[in-house]
Design a protein around this motif. Structure first.
Motif, PDB file in Angstrom:
ATOM      1  N   GLY A  41       4.436   4.248   2.385  1.00 20.41           N
ATOM      2  CA  GLY A  41       3.766   3.065   2.793  1.00 20.41           C
ATOM      3  C   GLY A  41       3.124   3.389   4.256  1.00 20.41           C
ATOM      4  N   THR A  42       3.491   4.562   4.979  1.00 19.35           N
ATOM      5  CA  THR A  42       2.682   4.880   6.203  1.00 19.35           C
ATOM      6  C   THR A  42       2.407   6.362   6.104  1.00 19.35           C
ATOM      7  N   VAL A  43       1.471   6.836   6.872  1.00 23.48           N
ATOM      8  CA  VAL A  43       1.164   8.294   6.735  1.00 23.48           C
ATOM      9  C   VAL A  43       1.992   8.968   8.052  1.00 23.48           C
ATOM     10  N   LEU A  44       2.919   9.810   7.537  1.00 28.43           N
ATOM     11  CA  LEU A  44       3.468  10.430   8.624  1.00 28.43           C
ATOM     12  C   LEU A  44       2.618  11.391   9.490  1.00 28.43           C
ATOM     13  N   PRO A  45       3.205  11.605  10.658  1.00 28.36           N
ATOM     14  CA  PRO A  45       2.458  12.407  11.789  1.00 28.36           C
ATOM     15  C   PRO A  45       2.343  13.816  10.965  1.00 28.36           C
ATOM     16  N   GLY A  46       1.053  14.413  10.938  1.00 24.24           N
ATOM     17  CA  GLY A  46       0.835  15.609  10.522  1.00 24.24           C
ATOM     18  C   GLY A  46       0.512  15.817   8.850  1.00 24.24           C
TER      19      GLY A  46
ATOM     20  N   LYS B 104       0.795  -1.241   0.009  1.00 20.33           N
ATOM     21  CA  LYS B 104       0.173   0.017  -0.016  1.00 20.33           C
ATOM     22  C   LYS B 104       1.003   1.218   0.053  1.00 20.33           C
ATOM     23  N   TYR B 105       0.543   2.283  -0.863  1.00 21.36           N
ATOM     24  CA  TYR B 105       1.071   3.526  -0.586  1.00 21.36           C
ATOM     25  C   TYR B 105      -0.238   4.618  -0.730  1.00 21.36           C
ATOM     26  N   HIS B 106       0.369   5.588   0.323  1.00 20.99           N
ATOM     27  CA  HIS B 106      -0.729   6.665   0.563  1.00 20.99           C
ATOM     28  C   HIS B 106      -0.304   7.943  -0.227  1.00 20.99           C
TER      29      HIS B 106
END
Length: 127
Positions: A70-75, A45-47
């Motif tokens: 691959g992961t959603v960064l904070p903010g 998965k890519y966001h």
């Protein structure tokens, strides 16, 4: 050789585009309105944050980032306020500060350079 030149081309294109945005781009405050999630052929998965902002001349823009993680960064979750740097002539060309990554393009350029140079060296030695 083809892979090396391809990687080098992607890296140089990304670095040139980022440089042009830094020189000519305009900053705006945007808001992440949603996250588009895409899967590659292997199922990873890519966001891609979709950001809405208004240009200096009053045009409303809502576009997804071309750069997925691959992961959603904070903010960078839905509803987050972000800084956008966009091309005033073509707002579709933009980057999200802190999301779009210069090291990514540097990595591609570096790997492409190494693969291309290594292939050329092998070809010269064998010739």
């Amino acid at each position: 050789m083809v892979i090396g030149v391809s990687f080098l081309g992607v890296g140089v294109y990304g670095l040139r585009r980022a440089g042009a945005l830094r020189r000519n781009g305009i900053t705006a405050v945007g808001r992440v309105v949603r996250l588009d999630t895409r899967r590659d052929d292997d199922g990873a998965k890519y966001h891609h944050p979709v950001v809405a902002w208004t240009t200096r001349d009053g045009r409303a823009c809502t576009y997804p980032s071309a750069f997925g993680r691959g992961t959603v960064l904070p903010g960078f979750s839905t509803g987050s306020s972000v800084t956008v740097l966009y091309d005033p002539d073509n707002p579709r060309r933009f980057e999200i500060r802190g999301w779009d990554s210069k090291p990514f393009h540097l990595l591609f350029a570096g790997v492409g350079t190494a693969l291309t140079a290594g292939t050329l060296l092998v070809l010269l030695v064998l010739a």
